[in-house]
Structures are given as C-alpha cells and as structure tokens.
Motif scaffolding. Structure first.
Motif, PDB file in Angstrom:
ATOM      1  N   ILE A   1      -3.948   5.675 -11.315  1.00 24.57           N
ATOM      2  CA  ILE A   1      -5.031   6.292 -10.511  1.00 24.57           C
ATOM      3  C   ILE A   1      -5.070   6.341  -9.022  1.00 24.57           C
ATOM      4  O   ILE A   1      -5.109   7.178  -8.435  1.00 24.57           O
ATOM      5  CB  ILE A   1      -6.381   6.296 -11.419  1.00 24.57           C
ATOM      6  CG1 ILE A   1      -6.496   6.741 -12.507  1.00 24.57           C
ATOM      7  CG2 ILE A   1      -7.592   7.101 -10.486  1.00 24.57           C
ATOM      8  CD1 ILE A   1      -7.657   6.527 -13.570  1.00 24.57           C
ATOM      9  N   ASP A   2      -5.114   4.895  -8.785  1.00 27.46           N
ATOM     10  CA  ASP A   2      -5.651   4.951  -7.053  1.00 27.46           C
ATOM     11  C   ASP A   2      -4.791   3.461  -6.882  1.00 27.46           C
ATOM     12  O   ASP A   2      -4.848   2.567  -7.618  1.00 27.46           O
ATOM     13  CB  ASP A   2      -6.788   4.907  -6.739  1.00 27.46           C
ATOM     14  CG  ASP A   2      -7.311   5.072  -5.330  1.00 27.46           C
ATOM     15  OD1 ASP A   2      -6.147   5.785  -4.555  1.00 27.46           O
ATOM     16  OD2 ASP A   2      -8.201   4.864  -4.973  1.00 27.46           O
ATOM     17  N   VAL A   3      -4.721   3.089  -5.531  1.00 28.62           N
ATOM     18  CA  VAL A   3      -4.614   1.548  -4.971  1.00 28.62           C
ATOM     19  C   VAL A   3      -5.674   1.130  -4.435  1.00 28.62           C
ATOM     20  O   VAL A   3      -6.639   1.848  -3.992  1.00 28.62           O
ATOM     21  CB  VAL A   3      -3.520   2.132  -3.658  1.00 28.62           C
ATOM     22  CG1 VAL A   3      -3.224   0.621  -3.170  1.00 28.62           C
ATOM     23  CG2 VAL A   3      -2.133   2.809  -4.150  1.00 28.62           C
ATOM     24  N   ALA A   4      -6.236  -0.162  -4.813  1.00 27.17           N
ATOM     25  CA  ALA A   4      -7.348  -0.723  -4.042  1.00 27.17           C
ATOM     26  C   ALA A   4      -6.398  -2.019  -3.545  1.00 27.17           C
ATOM     27  O   ALA A   4      -5.929  -2.678  -3.919  1.00 27.17           O
ATOM     28  CB  ALA A   4      -7.981  -1.429  -5.309  1.00 27.17           C
ATOM     29  N   ASP A   5      -7.208  -2.389  -2.507  1.00 30.10           N
ATOM     30  CA  ASP A   5      -6.624  -3.160  -1.426  1.00 30.10           C
ATOM     31  C   ASP A   5      -7.658  -4.331  -1.353  1.00 30.10           C
ATOM     32  O   ASP A   5      -8.812  -4.103  -0.858  1.00 30.10           O
ATOM     33  CB  ASP A   5      -6.176  -2.597  -0.206  1.00 30.10           C
ATOM     34  CG  ASP A   5      -5.555  -3.680   0.643  1.00 30.10           C
ATOM     35  OD1 ASP A   5      -4.546  -4.379   0.233  1.00 30.10           O
ATOM     36  OD2 ASP A   5      -6.120  -4.156   1.656  1.00 30.10           O
TER      37      ASP A   5
ATOM     38  N   MET B   1      -3.544  -3.572  -5.640  1.00 30.35           N
ATOM     39  CA  MET B   1      -3.142  -3.424  -7.019  1.00 30.35           C
ATOM     40  C   MET B   1      -3.341  -1.662  -7.278  1.00 30.35           C
ATOM     41  O   MET B   1      -3.868  -0.872  -6.211  1.00 30.35           O
ATOM     42  CB  MET B   1      -4.456  -3.989  -7.857  1.00 30.35           C
ATOM     43  CG  MET B   1      -5.940  -3.345  -7.563  1.00 30.35           C
ATOM     44  SD  MET B   1      -7.199  -4.392  -8.229  1.00 30.35           S
ATOM     45  CE  MET B   1      -6.959  -3.866  -9.927  1.00 30.35           C
TER      46      MET B   1
ATOM     47  N   ILE C   1       0.987  -1.218   0.001  1.00 29.63           N
ATOM     48  CA  ILE C   1      -0.170   0.005  -0.099  1.00 29.63           C
ATOM     49  C   ILE C   1       1.017   1.020   0.100  1.00 29.63           C
ATOM     50  O   ILE C   1       0.683   2.178  -1.023  1.00 29.63           O
ATOM     51  CB  ILE C   1      -0.948  -0.079   1.020  1.00 29.63           C
ATOM     52  CG1 ILE C   1      -2.055  -1.188   0.833  1.00 29.63           C
ATOM     53  CG2 ILE C   1      -1.732   1.190   1.354  1.00 29.63           C
ATOM     54  CD1 ILE C   1      -2.973  -1.234   2.074  1.00 29.63           C
TER      55      ILE C   1
ATOM     56  N   ILE D   1       2.459   5.976  -7.680  1.00 29.41           N
ATOM     57  CA  ILE D   1       1.582   6.840  -8.039  1.00 29.41           C
ATOM     58  C   ILE D   1       2.017   8.041  -8.114  1.00 29.41           C
ATOM     59  O   ILE D   1       2.023   8.838  -9.346  1.00 29.41           O
ATOM     60  CB  ILE D   1       0.082   6.731  -7.472  1.00 29.41           C
ATOM     61  CG1 ILE D   1      -0.366   5.343  -7.888  1.00 29.41           C
ATOM     62  CG2 ILE D   1      -0.816   7.833  -7.970  1.00 29.41           C
ATOM     63  CD1 ILE D   1      -1.685   5.149  -7.303  1.00 29.41           C
TER      64      ILE D   1
ATOM     65  N   VAL E   1      -4.841   0.707  -9.626  1.00 30.53           N
ATOM     66  CA  VAL E   1      -5.812   0.859 -10.984  1.00 30.53           C
ATOM     67  C   VAL E   1      -5.394   2.164 -11.839  1.00 30.53           C
ATOM     68  O   VAL E   1      -5.094   3.406 -11.255  1.00 30.53           O
ATOM     69  CB  VAL E   1      -7.272   1.300 -10.390  1.00 30.53           C
ATOM     70  CG1 VAL E   1      -8.306   1.420 -11.543  1.00 30.53           C
ATOM     71  CG2 VAL E   1      -7.518   0.266  -9.421  1.00 30.53           C
TER      72      VAL E   1
ATOM     73  N   HIS F   1       1.489   3.768  -3.300  1.00 28.85           N
ATOM     74  CA  HIS F   1       1.045   5.165  -3.369  1.00 28.85           C
ATOM     75  C   HIS F   1       2.245   6.072  -3.670  1.00 28.85           C
ATOM     76  O   HIS F   1       2.147   7.035  -4.506  1.00 28.85           O
ATOM     77  CB  HIS F   1       0.300   5.686  -1.926  1.00 28.85           C
ATOM     78  CG  HIS F   1      -0.970   5.266  -1.717  1.00 28.85           C
ATOM     79  ND1 HIS F   1      -1.888   5.983  -2.287  1.00 28.85           N
ATOM     80  CD2 HIS F   1      -1.201   4.298  -0.836  1.00 28.85           C
ATOM     81  CE1 HIS F   1      -3.139   5.399  -1.862  1.00 28.85           C
ATOM     82  NE2 HIS F   1      -2.640   4.586  -0.849  1.00 28.85           N
TER      83      HIS F   1
END
Lengths: 200, 761
Positions: free
Chosen positions: A50-54, A65, A33, A40, A67, A37
């Motif tokens: 664009i963003d981190v998905a957990d 991941m 995580i 990115i 995204v 970040h």
C-alpha cells in the motif's frame, strides 16, 4: 515428517521472518524510499503493498518499510545489526496451518531479499545469509512467548522448511529474549555457515 | 464458523474479568456495530461516527486509491464494496487514536501500547500534540481487541475522535512546577471522567477540546487555543488563600485561529464541573450543526459575544440538577496523586560540554520539590518504538512510582526523579536510544502526521521536520540561548494540528502550481507566542517551496541574530520589522526552478513520487454530524441483533426483554427531537411517545401498537415463538421510526422554504 495438524487452532497468519544482510550492513532510507515506491508500482511484495513508511529518524526499529494489506516488508535496525523482516499480518491465500503461513512468509521474505540484493542501487549492497534466520510469532495470546508453547510450535517450524532442502539440517531453537517480546525462534543450518539466496 | 475460529483464544474471553463492566459492554456494543456494518445493516455514516467516537479514524488512501507517482491507481483491496464510512473501504488501513487524559501513563500501560503497536500497527507509538497516542495502519477488525487490551489496563479510547469532548490535556509539570500555585491534575482527572460519555456531550456539531494549565506564564497548557481553557488561580479572601480557576472559552486553531475569551475570572473548584457541563449544553443546543466549517465553539462565542455566552452559561448552570461528583473529587485526587520512589538527592554538576552536561542543560527541569528533577525524553517526531516503550517502562519502574506524562510537544516527561539518580537515568536512557538532547529547543521540531498518514495532509510535515531536526542538531551548540529556545512547529495543511500558529517559526503545507506542475510549499507563520498559554498567534508571511524551507529557516535565524535588539524576543522582532521586510529577506527563496532543471522541487521530503494533491481525502476530523436520533436508532438496531443472538442461544425470555429494550430505545431516539433531555424511564418514554407522535398522527399507528402492547406486557414473553415475534416487531418499529424521522426532516425543510408572511405567528 512432523505433523502440525493439531496447530490449526493457532492463528497461523500472524508471524514474521527475519533475515540478516551482513554484519556491518546499514540500510539507507534515501535509497529505500525510491526503491520501495517503485516496488509498489510493480506489486512487490505480494499481498497488496500500500505505502512506504519512513522511520529513519529513529535510532532503532524500522528504518523504511512497505506497509501492505497482507503483510509488511520492513528494513530494520536493531542494536548491533540490520535485518529484513517480512511480517505476515493476515492471509487471503487460505492458509490453515502454521507451517503454510510460515511457508508464505518465508517465500515472500526470500523473494524480497533476493530483489534487494539485485536492485539496491548503491554500494555496499545487502548480501543475505540464508544459513541463519529468525521467525517470530506476532500474537501474544495465541502464541505466547513461553517454553511450553515453543514445544508445541516447533514441529510446524520444522515442517515449513521442508521446501528448502538447500538449507541442510537445521538447528531450531527458542531465542531467550525478554519475556515481553514476541516468541522468537532461531533457525540455523548445521551444515553450512553461509548460504546464498541463489542456493535455495 | 471455521475450526480456526473455534479454536483460537480471544481477548474478549481472556480479559473478561479484567475490564470494568461498563467499558466491557461499550466495547462489545462497538464490536456488534462492526458486525452490523459489515453485513450492511448499519448506515455507513452512523457507523463512521460510531467508530470515530471510539477513536478509530480514517487514514490516507482509505478510499482505495493512491497516486504512485505516475497516476492515481486503485489499490486492489478485497471486498471493495464493503465500507466503514462514506468512500472509506473496510479493509483499508486506519488509525487508532488512544486518548490519555492529561497525558499520564503507567509503566504497565506503556507495555500494553508496545504490544499493540507490534501486533496491530507498524511497531511505532506516536505521541500527538494533544497528549494522545496514535497507532497507524490498523485494520478496523482489530480495533475491538485493541480497545479491550487497553481497557484491561484502565485506558479507554471512548471519544478520542468524532464530535465529542476530546482528550483533556494538562500541563505535564502540574504538581511539580515552580510557577504554578497548585496541582491541576485532580481537576483535569475529575473533569475528564465527568464529561466522558456524559449525556450532555453527545450531541455536538463538532469536537470540543479542554485543557488545564497550572500557571499563566508558560505555554504548557495552551489555554487560549482551546474550546475551554482552564488555568489555576488563587485569590485571598478574608485572609485565606482560595484556589480556583480562570476559565477561557471559544479558542481554537484551524484555518482561522481564535483566542479564547475570559468566561470566568475566578471559578471555585466546585463550580468547575457544572460550568463545563453548562458550556457543553449551550454548545449542543446553539452550536452550528450543518456547516461543519463554522461548527466549533469559537464561532458560537464569536457570534453571541462572550458576555451573552457567559449569561447563557450561567443561566444553564442554574438549571442543572446537583451531582455529587461536582464537589467530591476524592477519587480524582487519589487517582491523580504522585509520589517519589526515592529520597531527594543532590543535583550533579557535569562538564557542560559532555553529553551528560548537554542533556542536563536541555532536558532536565528542577522541580519545586527540593532534590527532585523532571526529565524530558525527546522523541523524534513524537515516535517511539515498541522495544523502546518496554525499556522505558523498566526505567520508569526503576526511578519513579511507575508513571510518566506525554507532552503536547510530542515528548515524554518523567517526574519525581531523585536528583542523585540523574546520571544513572541518563545512561539507562542512552542504552534505550532515548537520551537525545535538545528537548523543547529549536532542535525539537513538532509536526503533525501530514501526508504520511493523514487524509487531509497537503505536504510532508514529518519529512520536513525530520530534515530540519537533522540539520539543526548538527548545528547543536552553535546556537546561542535565545535562538536555541525558539520553537519550530509544522502542520501538513492549514488545519493546524502541528500548532504552527503558536510557534516562533511555524510552517503549514500548501500547494502551488508552477508551469502546470504541483509543487509542495509551506506557508511561513512567524512570531507565535509560545508563552502565557499561547496567548497570541503568529504572522503569516509568504509561501516557500518545501525544498527551500531549511534554507529559509537558516535565513530567518540569521536575520534575527543580526537585527535583534537587546533582550528582544523573536515575536517582538517579527512584529517590529514587519511582514514587508521579512518577505523581502526571503524573496530569492520563493522561486521554483523549472522541472527539467531541478525536479527535486517537485518531490516532497521523504518521498520519491512526483508531488500531487490527488491523494487528498475527506476529513473525518469532525465526523459527519449524525443526529441523536440516528444514534439512538442505531443502538436499537444493535439491541435487536443481540436479541436475535440471545434467542438463537435458547434464552427466549432474555431475548424478549432485549426486544422490549430495543422498542423503548427506538421511541426514546425519536423523542430526542421534541425532548432532547428525555430520560430513560420506560413509562415516561411511552407516555411522551403517545403525546408527541401517536396522538398527533406522526407515527404509523400499526407499528406504534407493537410498542404499546409490549410495554403493557412489561416486556414479558412466554414462548420462543412469542419472543421471535417481538423481535420482528422491534425491527419493524425501528423501520417505522426511520420513516417518521425522515418525515420530520422534510417538514422542517419545508418550513424553512416557506416564505414568512408579515404578522404570521
């Protein structure tokens, strides 16, 4: 060189590359995580992250991941193994051939894998073996999981690896998976059982 | 068009025969709206409401900005000038909500959802607290194909968001519950599809939620928190048992929760659909339209009082034209019927300390039908992977007649399992990673998407829920039965999508400033009634730093264990000891250490960035209120577009007909102002248009003549050039209609500003 011009009709941008970081390696979301970040902020991977998905609460599937607009970078946990996927969702780079799109996905997957080897901050770190990887086609309509379609697409897969002579002679074959799953192709080096990313 | 475009296959063509024609047309229309918006030919607000009504929702960062932990930065998305709604970039990822009436899915539908999750989303299907499925990170241009693939297996996304009748939910135990007098599934099916796309439900000021419950004892249906909560009831009349419904109206959660009021003590089945329709008409007519924070039905019921509201509904219902669907539920009964695949069996008697024994104890429900069980598949945070969906589809086929239900606790419910199959089922679920124990217990924490994907999320409800779930599962069998049966529900903000008001322990996200830093907090709400259809809400206590919520949870449970009286429920305990005592219990947990001492307090769960509320966006939950006129004119615009395409393809007669339809649609759109119920008959429309707009001089006569002339010609065209002219005229008529609408709004505003003179009529 095999010619895949006839494959222009296949949506070339929806495909993924799966790399393996070692038999016993397991991703740690608490490590990924903050790292993602940070990536990115640095624009990694290419293609507008664009963003981190957990999803580390799930027993399998994506752990953590990034995204992105063009593609997603996914650290995943499948039964019995961990892997890293770069999934190309759409192209803004003008690829018109499957092999070009695959080339883009391979390049990004290898770049991210190399960065993970260097930047993963805790032991054990991932060590990817480029001698064995998988490709899958994320489009059931235009790239169905059938033997016939595999025959059609195989030259394009061959073609994409021209830029990676370090892999040696390749054995390329269709993975016999659940027909409902995506068409998946295994790519293995015939000459080497282990190839580090540096050797590519 | 490129080679690529011409050579690729399309789902539109591929699935043409498999989609029912009306759904096919709706999706084609939606796709045209996308094209029109892309080209700047449809207003962005109208398009936003159009996509919301197809379930295509906004998502966090879709304004093209994201705080990366150091500063808010622009996401370098392409074509930033193209938007899919106000301040919403075209290429920003969005969410697709898929409404699943009463949560029932087939194995085949589950497989399609798995494919969609992989091909268009992030590989995850997320089950919501209202029995929907959500796919996140979806590109708007993929949404028409998502809808087609769903429609081909009988699922529509129509009215999944926006100011519409949302998914009709129902108790997942309907038909098998030991405490319900009868199965509400046929009623839920009949009402869901009656209200879907009904003309009387298209002009609401906000969303409208309906739920069905089979009984009055359990929480499952949550009737009291719905705009319309419907509960199965029976009564004895002249020695006969009659089935009917208790009907409640005007409930809702959100920042200010309201309990629904009793609208009908006993409503016969044949009155259910017309009564719901009448409620919809009253809501459309009298509900607030401008101030969306006061636009839910609960405010209207509160303002009018339930007695007056009931009177209006009855009066409205009397005036409705009879519809055969009110009484004929045969289709719904057939569609909703479920039978077992296998013969009944014997329940196993496993070691209660074994994995199987624990699973039996927490995840298995004995149906009222002897020898059958229903099984809860506990989904962590409501998530299931695409691969698990396929494995579950196989399991569903192996043990049932291919159906399952989603639950409002974000789980999956398998019904009609022969009791002798339970052990085998457990092992199959284990192989799929779906045999987690502790379903519907304190370990099974519910959470809305929160800051993960929601534009309104303040704090990380999912991050917190995952952390709490992990810790509580570790404790597992350490809880006694009373504590084990408590519920924890978390919302990322005060809007209550996690249903925190109804939990024993509820939390909702908020922000506190500490020495100039933002710190994620959760406000604690205790003692909600997860029984009797959610008949009472919890008591708000203090706001605790997010990092201390696990400790807070432990403390609350510990104090309850110490102080509870024999048989005392958590709710009774909370209201007995009171807010002051509980606040004192938590006093030491309210503090936040300075940033340089413990920076972890300034970062949210499952995140690494310094906490900020800078990413908060505008909610699309209610959509903007787009009038029926705007919608009608947008539809006319789309038909003109069709006409042009048809003309280009060489069919000028059909193109002319479409131009005529566009003109009639334009006139009808404006007529919705004086005549909200105007029908679709062209003669009537033209007649009324003359009377309401042309004769009083409220519409430019030069343009009105296009309509009149073409109507007299019955929409016939004799040459391609002629058809082309009619298309141009239709476009001009639409423009003139927009101006007439604007004039109307200005007249209306001026009338409101004008001082009222005594005695003036």
């Amino acid at each position: 060189m095999p010619n895949d011009d006839t494959l222009i009709g296949i949506i070339p941008t929806k495909l993924g590359v799966r790399l393996f970081p070692g038999e016993t390696f397991e991703w740690k979301s608490e490590v990924l995580i903050p790292l993602f970040h940070e990536w990115i902020r640095r624009g990694i991977p290419e293609g507008i992250p664009i963003d981190v998905a957990d999803y580390s609460h799930l027993p399998e599937g994506p752990v953590t991941m990034i995204v992105g607009h063009e593609g997603d970078l996914i650290c995943e946990r499948q039964p019995g193994r961990s892997s890293l996927v770069y999934l190309l969702k759409r192209s803004t780079s003008g690829e018109t051939r499957t092999s070009d799109a695959l080339g883009t996905a391979l390049e990004r997957a290898f770049q991210c894998a190399a960065s993970l080897e260097k930047e993963y901050p805790v032991e054990p770190r991932p060590h990817f073996n480029a001698a064995r990887l998988e490709i899958f086609f994320n489009d059931r309509l235009n790239a169905p999981n059938t033997a016939e379609f595999y025959e059609t697409i195989e030259p394009a897969v061959q073609n994409a690896f021209v830029s990676y002579p370090g892999l040696g002679i390749l054995a390329i074959g269709r993975v016999e998976n659940d027909p409902r799953e995506r068409l998946t192709v295994s790519v293995e080096s015939v000459n080497h059982s282990q190839i580090s990313l540096d050797a590519l | 068009m490129s080679d690529k475009d011409t050579k690729t296959l399309s789902w539109k063509t591929h699935l043409f025969e498999k989609i029912r024609p009306d759904w096919r047309e709706e999706i084609d229309d939606y796709e045209k709206a996308l094209l029109l918006r892309r080209e700047g030919r449809m207003d962005e607000k109208v398009f936003m409401e159009t996509r919301l009504r197809r379930g295509a929702y906004g998502q966090r960062y879709d304004n093209g900005r994201r705080h990366d932990g150091t500063a808010s930065r622009e996401l370098p998305l392409p074509e930033r000038e193209v938007r899919k709604g106000p301040d919403t970039l075209w290429h920003a990822p969005g969410m697709q909500r898929i409404k699943i009436p009463f949560g029932r899915l087939t194995a085949r539908q589950l497989e399609v959802l798995a494919d969609l999750a992989e091909e268009y989303s992030d590989g995850i299907c997320h089950v919501t607290t209202r029995q929907d499925i959500q796919l996140h990170y979806v590109h708007i241009e993929d949404t028409p194909d998502i809808m087609r693939r769903l429609a081909a297996v009988g699922v529509t996304t129509r009215e999944a968001c926006g100011n519409t009748v949302r998914n009709v939910t129902a108790c997942p135990r309907a038909g098998i519950c030991r405490d319900a007098p009868f199965d509400v599934t046929p009623a839920a099916h009949a009402l869901a599809f009656y209200l879907l796309g009904h003309p009387d439900t298209q002009n609401f000021g906000r969303k409208f939620k309906v739920s069905f419950s089979g009984c009055s004892e359990h929480a499952c249906g949550l009737a009291f928190m719905h705009d319309l909560g419907i509960v199965a009831a029976v009564r004895e009349q002249e020695g006969r048992i009659e089935e009917g419904f208790h009907v409640y109206a005007g409930g809702g959660l959100g920042p200010v929760p309201y309990q629904a009021k009793l609208l009908e003590e006993f409503l016969p089945p044949e009155e259910l659909l017309p009564t719901a329709q009448a409620v919809g008409r009253i809501f459309a007519r009298l509900g607030e339209k401008r101030d969306r924070s006061r636009a839910r039905l609960k405010f209207l019921v509160d303002r009018l009082g339930i007695d007056e509201f009931r009177r209006l509904v009855k009066e409205e219902r009397e005036g409705l034209t009879e519809d055969e669907r009110w009484k004929d539920w045969s289709g719904a009964r057939e569609a909703a019927s479920e039978e077992p695949l296998k013969a009944p069996g014997e329940f196993p008697d496993p070691d209660p300390n074994s994995d199987f024994g624990r699973w039996i104890s927490s995840n298995v429900y004995r149906q009222k039908q002897h020898g059958y069980a229903a099984v809860t598949v506990a989904l962590p945070l409501g998530d299931i992977t695409a691969r698990q969906c396929r494995l579950l589809a196989d399991i569903v086929r192996k043990y049932t007649k291919e159906t399952l239900r989603l639950t409002v606790e974000q789980n999956i419910f398998l019904r009609w399992i022969s009791a002798s199959d339970l052990e085998s089922l457990f092992h199959d679920l284990q192989s799929a990673g779906l045999a987690e124990t502790g379903a519907e217990t304190i370990e099974d924490v519910t959470a809305c998407p929160g800051t993960d994907t929601c534009k309104l999320g303040i704090a990380s409800s999912r991050g917190l829920a995952a952390e709490l779930g992990r810790r509580l599962r570790k404790r597992g069998s350490g809880f006694d039965e009373i504590i084990g049966s408590l519920r924890i529900k978390i919302s990322g903000c005060f809007n209550s999508c996690g249903q925190h008001h109804l939990a024993d322990i509820g939390y909702y996200g908020t922000n506190r400033k500490v020495s100039g830093y933002s710190v994620p907090h959760f406000r604690v709400v205790l003692g909600g009634h997860w029984k009797e259809n959610g008949s009472a809400y919890g008591l708000a206590v203090g706001a605790v730093p997010s990092r201390r919520i696990p400790e807070t949870t432990e403390r609350l449970l510990e104090k309850y264990r110490e102080r509870r009286r024999e048989g005392e429920s958590f709710r009774d305990y909370v209201f007995r000891v009171g807010k002051t005592t509980i606040t004192k219990d938590l006093e030491d947990l309210l503090t936040v250490p300075p940033h340089d001492v413990d920076p972890s307090f300034y970062v949210d769960w499952a995140d690494a960035r310094e906490f900020t509320i800078g990413d908060l966006g505008h909610g699309e939950c209610a959509g903007d209120v787009v009038s029926a006129v705007d919608f009608g004119l947008a539809e006319a615009e789309r038909i003109v577009f069709d006409a042009q395409v048809t003309l280009d393809s060489g069919d000028f007669r059909k193109a002319g007909k479409l131009a005529y339809r566009a003109m009639i649609t334009t006139a009808r759109a404006l007529l919705r102002l004086p005549l909200p119920d105007i029908g679709t008959n062209p003669d009537e429309i033209v007649r009324e248009f003359r009377s309401h707009f042309i004769e009083p001089g409220r519409f430019n006569l030069n343009f009105a003549k296009y309509l009149i002339g073409f109507h007299e010609a019955a929409g016939e065209t004799s040459t391609p050039e002629h058809a082309h002219q009619r298309i141009e005229e239709a476009q001009l008529l639409i423009e003139a209609a927009h101006r007439a609408h604007q004039d109307h709004l200005e007249r209306e505003a001026a009338a409101k500003r004008r001082p009222v003179t005594k005695g003036a009529s």
